[in-house]
Design an enzyme around this catalytic site. Structure first.
Site, PDB file in Angstrom:
ATOM      1  CD  GLU A 113     -29.870 -53.213  29.341  1.00 54.08           C
ATOM      2  OE1 GLU A 113     -29.605 -52.759  28.207  1.00 54.08           O
ATOM      3  OE2 GLU A 113     -29.002 -53.543  30.156  1.00 54.08           O
ATOM      4  CB  CYS A 357     -27.661 -55.062  24.031  1.00 54.10           C
ATOM      5  SG  CYS A 357     -29.188 -55.848  24.506  1.00 54.10           S
TER       6      CYS A 357
END
Length: 371
Positions: A113, A357
């Protein structure tokens, strides 16, 4: 020197992946390495600078776009090298904040990501340095499933290049934070090479003072980074004002007590002249009370410090932890500021994306596994 209780990360160099694929990745190569490549091919040295700019500055995805390179060279490179190391799989936008989170697929099928944050003062990105993480912080989604592998310098830089491509013409990325999944200082060599590539004037040309490296407190890595002599901002994930509480939240704290971690942070500030940022996630009823705020203020008294408060983002895999309300967040901030500690509250990404996250990657993996 190996610290007591700490086993340095020992896994295969991720660059071996590309050797198995039989193609040499261009992202991750320095200008000097590209000059060596051109020399091996019998090309003049100035071709290296042209290639370097196409790879990093212009971020093209097709060798045919390299119009100032001879056709024979473009054809050879297309057959023997890799121009891009990531493929965009999906993205999530938050229209309110101008934030976009990307999920990229790597050559071996792994996923990482990255986040692009468009703000009035410029565009910043948050990038990942490892697939997964072995730090085991109990509040973090990135540690679910553990560590898979390190990223190469090229895979780290390519996240930035790919997000630069997403910006309108004329806009550029001005700030980079290595604060995505993983512990950057456990992937030290690739991270430092990536930082130098990001800084290169012929490439992305982002100043060292606009680059931040985050760490959970790997003391040998912090000391090593201090010796590099680069004015990079160090962000230390503190998250607790006492050893007892920090050990509960962060297994790495069982190896290095707060006194040792803070000493390394102060040493970093003294050697680089850069103010250290202390990241502090606020978890309701765990570390967000007035007493914890006063303890933190005493801990950082006299240090060249800036505290960044991060209200806990909801994490599906960590349902026991909750986000504190605005009143508790503001009270914590006020106590720190009244004690002379520069403090900010991290800007919200917003509710339209998986803000924590690791969330997007974990969701994609669950979908792939049919869960």
């Amino acid at each position: 020197m190996q610290e007591s209780g700490y086993v340095p990360l020992k896994i295969a160099d991720p660059a071996l992946l590309f050797a198995e694929l039989g193609r040499q990745p261009l992202p991750g190569m320095s200008l000097e390495e590209m000059a060596d490549l051109m020399a091996d091919l019998g090309e003049p040295r100035f071709r290296a600078k042209q290639l370097f700019q196409w790879v990093y500055q212009k971020g093209v995805k097709d060798f045919d776009a390299m119009t100032n390179l001879p056709a024979r060279l473009r054809q050879h490179l297309a057959g023997t090298t890799m121009l891009r190391l990531l493929e965009k799989e999906t993205e999530q936008h938050d229209r309110r904040t101008g934030t976009t989170k990307y999920l990229f697929r790597l050559a071996d099928g792994s996923q990482v990501e990255s986040v692009l944050m468009r703000q009035s003062w410029g565009n910043s990105v948050c990038v990942t340095t490892q697939v997964g993480c072995r730090m085991g912080c109990t509040f973090c989604a990135s540690t679910v499933g553990g560590l898979v592998r390190n990223l190469t310098a090229g895979e780290i830089v390519d996240q930035i290049v790919m997000m630069q491509r997403e910006l309108p013409q004329g806009e550029r990325i001005s700030t980079v934070v290595l604060m995505g999944s993983g512990e950057p200082l456990e992937n030290y060599d690739h991270v430092l090479k990536a930082v130098r590539l990001v800084h290169d004037p012929e490439g992305l040309n982002i100043g060292y003072r606009h680059i931040t490296i985050s760490t959970s407190g790997i003391v040998p890595g912090m000391r090593r980074l201090a010796e590099e002599g680069l004015p990079i901002t160090l962000a230390l994930s503190l998250h607790a004002p006492t050893d007892e509480l920090r050990r509960q939240l962060m297994p790495v704290a069982r190896i290095w007590p707060l006194a040792e971690v803070l000493a390394a942070a102060r040493e970093y500030g003294e050697k680089t002249g850069r103010r250290v940022t202390y990241e502090y996630i606020l978890i309701e009823g765990v570390n967000d009370g007035p007493e914890e705020a006063r303890q933190l203020a005493r801990l950082l008294k006299g240090a060249l410090a800036h505290v960044n408060l991060i209200p806990m983002n909801p994490v599906a895999e960590r349902p026991q932890y909750r986000r504190p309300g605005p009143e508790r967040v503001n009270r914590f901030k006020e106590i720190l500021e009244s004690n002379g500690i520069a403090t900010t509250v991290r800007r919200e990404m917003g509710g339209e994306i998986d803000a924590a996250c690791g969330q997007l990657r974990n969701r994609a993996q669950r979908k792939h596994m049919g869960r």
